[in-house]
Design an enzyme around this catalytic site. Structure first.
Site, PDB file in Angstrom:
ATOM      1  N   HIS A 132       8.212  -7.499  -3.436  1.00 18.10           N
ATOM      2  CA  HIS A 132       6.952  -7.914  -4.060  1.00 18.10           C
ATOM      3  C   HIS A 132       7.128  -9.257  -4.781  1.00 18.10           C
ATOM      4  O   HIS A 132       7.608  -9.300  -5.911  1.00 18.10           O
ATOM      5  CB  HIS A 132       6.475  -6.849  -5.048  1.00 18.10           C
ATOM      6  N   LYS A 151      -9.550 -13.412 -15.914  1.00 22.59           N
ATOM      7  CA  LYS A 151      -9.695 -13.660 -17.359  1.00 22.59           C
ATOM      8  C   LYS A 151      -9.127 -15.029 -17.772  1.00 22.59           C
ATOM      9  O   LYS A 151      -9.763 -15.760 -18.523  1.00 22.59           O
ATOM     10  CB  LYS A 151      -8.961 -12.553 -18.129  1.00 22.59           C
ATOM     11  N   SER A 207     -22.132 -11.005 -26.895  1.00 25.16           N
ATOM     12  CA  SER A 207     -21.418 -10.143 -27.839  1.00 25.16           C
ATOM     13  C   SER A 207     -20.474 -10.944 -28.730  1.00 25.16           C
ATOM     14  O   SER A 207     -20.004 -10.452 -29.733  1.00 25.16           O
ATOM     15  CB  SER A 207     -20.597  -9.115 -27.064  1.00 25.16           C
ATOM     16  N   GLY A 208     -20.183 -12.174 -28.304  1.00 23.76           N
ATOM     17  CA  GLY A 208     -19.178 -12.952 -29.036  1.00 23.76           C
ATOM     18  C   GLY A 208     -17.799 -12.814 -28.416  1.00 23.76           C
ATOM     19  O   GLY A 208     -16.870 -13.505 -28.789  1.00 23.76           O
ATOM     20  N   GLY A 209     -17.662 -11.904 -27.444  1.00 25.22           N
ATOM     21  CA  GLY A 209     -16.407 -11.787 -26.705  1.00 25.22           C
ATOM     22  C   GLY A 209     -16.261 -12.976 -25.755  1.00 25.22           C
ATOM     23  O   GLY A 209     -17.206 -13.743 -25.555  1.00 25.22           O
ATOM     24  N   VAL A 210     -15.076 -13.112 -25.165  1.00 26.27           N
ATOM     25  CA  VAL A 210     -14.800 -14.289 -24.335  1.00 26.27           C
ATOM     26  C   VAL A 210     -15.746 -14.374 -23.134  1.00 26.27           C
ATOM     27  O   VAL A 210     -16.350 -15.420 -22.868  1.00 26.27           O
ATOM     28  CB  VAL A 210     -13.335 -14.259 -23.817  1.00 26.27           C
ATOM     29  N   ASP A 211     -15.910 -13.250 -22.425  1.00 29.60           N
ATOM     30  CA  ASP A 211     -16.671 -13.311 -21.168  1.00 29.60           C
ATOM     31  C   ASP A 211     -18.133 -13.679 -21.396  1.00 29.60           C
ATOM     32  O   ASP A 211     -18.659 -14.582 -20.743  1.00 29.60           O
ATOM     33  CB  ASP A 211     -16.569 -11.977 -20.416  1.00 29.60           C
ATOM     34  N   SER A 212     -18.786 -12.983 -22.321  1.00 27.58           N
ATOM     35  CA  SER A 212     -20.206 -13.299 -22.503  1.00 27.58           C
ATOM     36  C   SER A 212     -20.378 -14.679 -23.131  1.00 27.58           C
ATOM     37  O   SER A 212     -21.346 -15.382 -22.844  1.00 27.58           O
ATOM     38  CB  SER A 212     -20.933 -12.218 -23.302  1.00 27.58           C
ATOM     39  N   SER A 213     -19.424 -15.111 -23.940  1.00 25.50           N
ATOM     40  CA  SER A 213     -19.533 -16.450 -24.540  1.00 25.50           C
ATOM     41  C   SER A 213     -19.421 -17.539 -23.478  1.00 25.50           C
ATOM     42  O   SER A 213     -20.171 -18.516 -23.483  1.00 25.50           O
ATOM     43  CB  SER A 213     -18.443 -16.673 -25.588  1.00 25.50           C
ATOM     44  N   GLU A 248       4.902 -11.051  -6.064  1.00 30.89           N
ATOM     45  CA  GLU A 248       3.871 -11.263  -7.092  1.00 30.89           C
ATOM     46  C   GLU A 248       4.272 -10.746  -8.472  1.00 30.89           C
ATOM     47  O   GLU A 248       3.675 -11.123  -9.470  1.00 30.89           O
ATOM     48  CB  GLU A 248       2.551 -10.624  -6.649  1.00 30.89           C
ATOM     49  N   CYS A 302       5.348  -6.039   1.718  1.00 33.11           N
ATOM     50  CA  CYS A 302       5.704  -4.616   1.712  1.00 33.11           C
ATOM     51  C   CYS A 302       4.967  -3.866   2.832  1.00 33.11           C
ATOM     52  O   CYS A 302       5.267  -4.079   3.993  1.00 33.11           O
ATOM     53  CB  CYS A 302       5.442  -4.017   0.327  1.00 33.11           C
ATOM     54  N   TYR A 303       3.978  -3.044   2.509  1.00 33.94           N
ATOM     55  CA  TYR A 303       3.244  -2.359   3.575  1.00 33.94           C
ATOM     56  C   TYR A 303       2.669  -3.380   4.566  1.00 33.94           C
ATOM     57  O   TYR A 303       2.677  -3.166   5.779  1.00 33.94           O
ATOM     58  CB  TYR A 303       2.098  -1.514   2.976  1.00 33.94           C
ATOM     59  N   GLY A 325       0.849  -1.194   0.000  1.00 32.94           N
ATOM     60  CA  GLY A 325       0.000   0.000   0.000  1.00 32.94           C
ATOM     61  C   GLY A 325       0.876   1.232   0.000  1.00 32.94           C
ATOM     62  O   GLY A 325       2.062   1.152   0.318  1.00 32.94           O
TER      63      GLY A 325
END
Ligand code: XMP
Length: 513
Positions: free
Chosen positions: A172, A369, A226-232, A174, A82-83, A55
């Site tokens: 860090h 994602k 929409s044909g995008g990944v998420d809605s598909s 990550e 870290c923080y 942070g």
């Protein structure tokens, strides 16, 4: 499947999502919670471990985020980054102070030396590079803690109270710049918290299907596809869960890439769902006719999209649930500041509630994602849908510069297809995060055969990025660019010149409009 949970307690660091992704990559489920979350709510999650994030603040200031010390009495292991590390030190009787130049302010890649007897560093190299970014340091380590890593400038890079399971690192783990950072996180999860590694997409799929069936019962669900990944992937999950109770409305605005509409439709043909493909090409082209200004185009498309969806939804009648493909980064980031509007983004995820429904269902709201893509594969969605690169809601309308005609769209579609085809043949897909063609409205003189041409200039754009907020242009090998250029001018009528966009973002944006 029930699964173990790790809590990522968010103190406002810039890499917090990355920590969560690393934990998930290690096969352990985690949730990011703001540091203001009540202890009762955190406890209800029955965490096997807690990670305090970094942070921007200094723990010794009254106004900085703190944590209720009761959390240290739960017997749950804690890792502070870290923080978060300084917070542990501060809360348990150590002393944190501003680093002066010659003590321990560190930034960037730093050679670090580890005590591999510590469970956090078990089995890892005793020396390596870590990524530091801190202006404060631990002047005094709390009682009961050992120092388990140091750098050349700072003796207190990592602290550990092995008996209580409390650990802190100044660096860090990550970020990719830290060597073996994910391995260290894995050690915390498995060696310290006793994780079972019970988070997998096949398990998640089964749980999600069961929960969706329980929730929806015999109700009707509507989804804008929409044909995008998420809605598909959201559509595929719901199709698997409730079949014919689901209606997907796919608004085909005629601004898709080559064959895209048919591909989306084909992908869903194996489920017994109600698939409505609203053919609205003529409507959109009419509304866009003569419109050249990018923001005006975007607004028209956004509004028409909703209107078409609304018309189709009304035909279906009463709907119980509206489903959306919201994913975890949207959830974590919601409420993020009020930055200047560069482009009015249009996203089918943000439909207003004009349809009369009881509740919104967001079956992907806990997934990142890459997990959404994995789930899509589990559901046997074709790879061309699952690994699809991002595509803007307004589609090719923002890639035809100036006014839009069907002819220009067809020119662009074919050129864009050749570009993608050659990238695939060269095996470069993995090195480019988004790549596409843009039809400029500039024409220039060329020579073909023995004749003069006066035709369009096509621009190729490819970027390498992790967050799409900043991006670098991709160094595509010249010989690949050459093949693309030769093919496009030979195969696509009305293009006689190809240019490659070599601007990064900022100052440019990824799309041209
Ligand atoms: P820019 O052009 O702003 O694009 O650098 C960043 C990313 O966002 C995508 N993009 C959109 N996505 N609706 C979307 O869902 C939109 O209206 C939209 N406009 C741009 C763009 O393709 C890139 O991935």
């Amino acid at each position: 499947m029930s699964h173990q949970t790790v809590i990522i307690l968010d103190f406002g660091g810039q890499y917090n999502q990355l920590i969560a992704r690393r934990v998930r990559e290690c096969g352990v489920y985690c949730e990011v919670k703001p540091f203001t979350t009540s202890l009762a709510e955190l406890r209800a999650l029955a965490p096997i471990g807690i990670i305090f994030t970094g942070g921007p603040n200094s723990v010794y200031l009254e106004t900085s985020p703190h944590v209720d010390p009761e959390i240290f009495t739960w017997g749950v292991p804690i890792l502070g980054i870290c923080y978060g590390c300084q917070l542990i030190a501060h809360a348990l009787g150590g002393k944190v102070a501003a680093a002066t130049k010659d003590s321990a302010r560190e930034y960037g890649k730093t050679a670090t030396y580890f005590n591999t007897d510590c469970r956090l560093f078990k089995g890892l190299p005793a020396q390596g590079i870590t990524w530091m970014s801190h202006g404060d340091y631990m002047e005094k380590v709390p009682d009961g803690f050992a120092l388990t890593a140091r750098s050349d400038a700072c003796p207190n890079v990592a602290i550990a109270d092995e008996a209580r399971g409390f650990y802190g690192v100044q660096y860090h783990p990550e970020v990719n710049h830290t060597e073996h950072g994910t391995d260290m996180i894995r050690n915390f999860l498995y060696e310290v918290c006793g994780a079972a590694g019970d988070w997998s997409m096949s398990g998640y799929k089964e749980t999600a299907l069961r929960q969706l069936r329980e929730k929806i019962g015999t109700g009707k669900v509507l989804l804008a596809l929409s044909g995008g990944v998420d809605s598909s992937v959201a559509a595929a999950l719901l199709a698997e869960a409730v079949g014919s109770q689901l209606t997907c409305v796919f608004v085909d605005h005629g601004l898709m890439r080559l064959n895209e509409g048919d591909e989306v439709e084909a992908a869903f043909s194996r489920w017994n769902i109600n698939f409505v493909r609203a053919d609205a090409e003529a409507l959109f082209l009419e509304k866009l006719s003569g419109v050249a200004e990018p923001e005006a185009k975007r607004k028209i498309i956004g509004e028409e999209f909703i209107r078409v969806f609304e018309t189709e939804a009304k035909k279906i009648g009463q709907v119980d649930y509206l489903a959306q493909g919201t994913i975890y980064p949207d959830v974590i980031e919601s409420g993020a500041g009020d930055a200047a509007v560069i482009k009015s983004h249009h996203n089918v995820g943000g439909l207003p509630d004009f349809v009369d429904f009881k509740e919104i269902i967001e079956p992907l709201r806990l997934l990142f994602k890459d997990e959404v893509r994995q789930l899509g594969r589990e559901l046997a969605l074709p790879e061309y849908l699952v690994s699809r690169q991002p595509f803007p809601g307004p589609g090719l309308a923002v890639r035809v510069i100036g006014d839009i005609t069907r002819e220009k769209l067809d020119i662009l579609r074919l050129a864009d297809f050749i570009f993608r085809d050659e990238v695939a043949k060269a095996g470069l897909e993995g090195t480019m995060d988004q790549y596409f063609a843009v039809l400029t409205n500039m024409r220039s003189v060329g020579v073909m055969g023995d004749g003069r041409t006066y035709d369009y200039t096509l621009a190729l754009r490819s970027v390498t990025t992790t967050d799409f907020m900043t991006a670098d242009w991709t160094r595509i090998p010249y010989e690949v660019l050459d093949r693309i250029s030769v093919r496009i001018v030979n195969e696509v009528p009305h293009i006689n010149r190809i240019v490659y966009d070599i601007t990064s973002k900022p100052p440019a944006t990824i799309e041209w409009e």
